[in-house]
Structures are given as C-alpha cells and as structure tokens.
Write a protein that holds these residues in place. Structure first.
Motif, PDB file in Angstrom:
ATOM      1  N   ARG A 140     -12.963   1.888  42.074  1.00 54.25           N
ATOM      2  CA  ARG A 140     -13.965   1.668  41.023  1.00 54.25           C
ATOM      3  C   ARG A 140     -13.341   1.372  39.667  1.00 54.25           C
ATOM      4  NH1 ARG A 140     -17.084   6.567  43.259  1.00 54.25           N
ATOM      5  NH2 ARG A 140     -18.489   5.542  44.710  1.00 54.25           N
ATOM      6  N   GLY A 141     -12.016   1.503  39.568  1.00 53.65           N
ATOM      7  CA  GLY A 141     -11.335   1.202  38.309  1.00 53.65           C
ATOM      8  C   GLY A 141     -10.997   2.414  37.478  1.00 53.65           C
ATOM      9  N   TRP A 142     -11.230   3.598  38.002  1.00 50.19           N
ATOM     10  CA  TRP A 142     -10.916   4.823  37.276  1.00 50.19           C
ATOM     11  C   TRP A 142      -9.559   5.342  37.707  1.00 50.19           C
ATOM     12  CZ3 TRP A 142     -16.165   7.125  39.062  1.00 50.19           C
ATOM     13  CH2 TRP A 142     -17.196   6.490  38.379  1.00 50.19           C
ATOM     14  N   ASP A 143      -8.848   5.969  36.781  1.00 53.07           N
ATOM     15  CA  ASP A 143      -7.575   6.602  37.113  1.00 53.07           C
ATOM     16  C   ASP A 143      -7.842   7.870  37.916  1.00 53.07           C
ATOM     17  OD1 ASP A 143      -6.472   4.596  35.636  1.00 53.07           O
ATOM     18  OD2 ASP A 143      -6.047   5.827  33.881  1.00 53.07           O
ATOM     19  N   ARG A 189      -3.224   4.329  38.581  1.00 58.89           N
ATOM     20  CA  ARG A 189      -4.179   3.629  37.720  1.00 58.89           C
ATOM     21  C   ARG A 189      -5.285   3.002  38.562  1.00 58.89           C
ATOM     22  NH1 ARG A 189      -2.863  -0.895  35.553  1.00 58.89           N
ATOM     23  NH2 ARG A 189      -1.045  -1.250  36.826  1.00 58.89           N
ATOM     24  N   GLY A 190      -6.449   2.863  37.953  1.00 53.56           N
ATOM     25  CA  GLY A 190      -7.563   2.200  38.611  1.00 53.56           C
ATOM     26  C   GLY A 190      -7.306   0.709  38.732  1.00 53.56           C
ATOM     27  N   LEU A 191      -7.990   0.079  39.657  1.00 51.17           N
ATOM     28  CA  LEU A 191      -7.805  -1.354  39.890  1.00 51.17           C
ATOM     29  C   LEU A 191      -8.522  -2.175  38.821  1.00 51.17           C
ATOM     30  CD1 LEU A 191      -8.280  -1.612  43.743  1.00 51.17           C
ATOM     31  CD2 LEU A 191      -6.160  -1.634  42.458  1.00 51.17           C
ATOM     32  N   ASN A 192      -7.902  -3.262  38.419  1.00 54.60           N
ATOM     33  CA  ASN A 192      -8.510  -4.236  37.515  1.00 54.60           C
ATOM     34  C   ASN A 192      -9.147  -5.338  38.349  1.00 54.60           C
ATOM     35  OD1 ASN A 192      -7.624  -2.902  35.183  1.00 54.60           O
ATOM     36  ND2 ASN A 192      -5.627  -3.919  35.315  1.00 54.60           N
ATOM     37  N   MET A 193      -9.795  -6.276  37.682  1.00 57.16           N
ATOM     38  CA  MET A 193     -10.421  -7.398  38.378  1.00 57.16           C
ATOM     39  C   MET A 193      -9.371  -8.211  39.139  1.00 57.16           C
ATOM     40  SD  MET A 193     -13.643  -7.359  37.847  1.00 57.16           S
ATOM     41  CE  MET A 193     -14.242  -8.989  38.095  1.00 57.16           C
ATOM     42  N   CYS A 242       1.345  -0.329  47.965  1.00 58.07           N
ATOM     43  CA  CYS A 242       1.595  -1.220  46.839  1.00 58.07           C
ATOM     44  C   CYS A 242       0.290  -1.766  46.298  1.00 58.07           C
ATOM     45  CB  CYS A 242       2.525  -2.351  47.245  1.00 58.07           C
ATOM     46  SG  CYS A 242       1.897  -3.375  48.586  1.00 58.07           S
ATOM     47  N   ARG A 243       0.401  -2.393  45.131  1.00 58.31           N
ATOM     48  CA  ARG A 243      -0.746  -3.086  44.535  1.00 58.31           C
ATOM     49  C   ARG A 243      -0.315  -4.494  44.200  1.00 58.31           C
ATOM     50  NH1 ARG A 243      -2.519   0.581  40.124  1.00 58.31           N
ATOM     51  NH2 ARG A 243      -4.192  -0.878  39.811  1.00 58.31           N
ATOM     52  N   ALA A 244      -1.242  -5.422  44.354  1.00 59.21           N
ATOM     53  CA  ALA A 244      -0.963  -6.824  44.093  1.00 59.21           C
ATOM     54  C   ALA A 244      -2.106  -7.395  43.280  1.00 59.21           C
ATOM     55  CB  ALA A 244      -0.830  -7.594  45.407  1.00 59.21           C
ATOM     56  N   GLY A 245      -1.791  -8.334  42.402  1.00 59.96           N
ATOM     57  CA  GLY A 245      -2.844  -8.904  41.596  1.00 59.96           C
ATOM     58  C   GLY A 245      -2.460 -10.222  40.971  1.00 59.96           C
TER      59      GLY A 245
END
Length: 157
Positions: free
Chosen positions: A109-112, A120-124, A153-156
């Motif tokens: 949902r974007g919250w930490d 960290r929460g996810l961004n768009m 991992c996170r990717a963006g």
C-alpha cells in the motif's frame, strides 16, 4: 541460500540497463532463474533463455556442462529509456528479512513497516519480489495467495 547471488544479480541488471545493453548474462542458479522469470512476468525483461558463456543458444543440461550454463536476459526499453532503472536487494546473507502477510500488505500500500524489519513502502511502478513456498512471487500476487516469505529484492522504473 542464494542471497549473495541475488545481490550480484540485482547490481548486474541495474548496471546493464544503465549501460543500455540489450542482452546480458547472469550465472545460472535456482534463485537467479526464479527472480529473472518473475521480472519477465512483471514486464521488466523481454526474454530469458539458458545457454553457455559463448552463445545463448539453449543446449541440453547435463552434469558435464552445468558449470558453464548462463541465463541470457533481454532488457526492455521504452522511448529510449530503460524499463528497469533500479533494482535493489533487500535481504542480505547476514540479515535475511522475512515478512508475514500484514507487513506485506502494508508495504504494497506504500506504507513503511513497523517493528523489527524496516522496509520502505512501494512507489508507483515498483515491484517487490518475495520467495514463498510456491516460488518467487511479486508482492501483490503473494498477498492474493495470502502468503508471506523471504523478501528478496525490489525493482522499479
């Protein structure tokens, strides 16, 4: 566990996309294969195939050639900009981070997160990949299946 391989894969794919390479290779490990297939499913990569160091033509996997096997990955670009701009390993070999379903929902949902892990929460446009008992899943798919697991991992963009 293949967490050092995941950290190397993340930095390699990020550097390859910054260098605007169309094709790159990574070592063929179980975790690398699962992560690049999840990246392809999420739309960050154009194709994934197995081959040797000198060619990306697939050949039968045997015990004699398993050490030479590589994963060949096609990177995607949109309007001359890389689709995969940043990729960061979350879990490290010294500190593997596992999250349960409520924490994953919070991050999606974007919250930490609160508590012992700090993610960290996810961004768009960002995706978070989680290793579950059903394989490596994107965080939204893990939430649909009501599963927690090891955050890889996170990717963006």
């Amino acid at each position: 566990m293949g967490l050092p391989a995941i950290a190397n894969l993340c930095s390699h794919l990020q550097n390859a996309s910054k260098a605007r390479l169309g094709l790159t290779s990574a070592p063929h490990t179980k975790y690398n294969l699962k992560v690049v297939l999840a990246l392809q499913k999420a739309g960050f990569l154009s194709f994934v195939t197995r081959g040797t160091l000198s060619t990306y033509e697939p050949e039968p996997l045997t015990t004699a050639n398993i050490a030479r096997q590589r994963l060949w990955v096609g990177l995607k670009y949109s309007d001359n900009a890389p689709v995969l701009r940043k990729m960061q390993a979350i879990s490290t070999p010294k500190r593997p981070i596992t999250m349960k379903l409520p924490d994953l929902e919070r991050v999606a949902r974007g919250w930490d997160t609160n508590g012992r892990v700090n993610v960290r929460g996810l961004n768009m446009g960002e995706c978070l990949f989680v290793s579950t008992s059903k394989g490596v899943l994107e965080v939204r798919e893990a939430i649909e299946r009501k599963m927690g697991g090891l955050v890889l991992c996170r990717a963006g963009p």
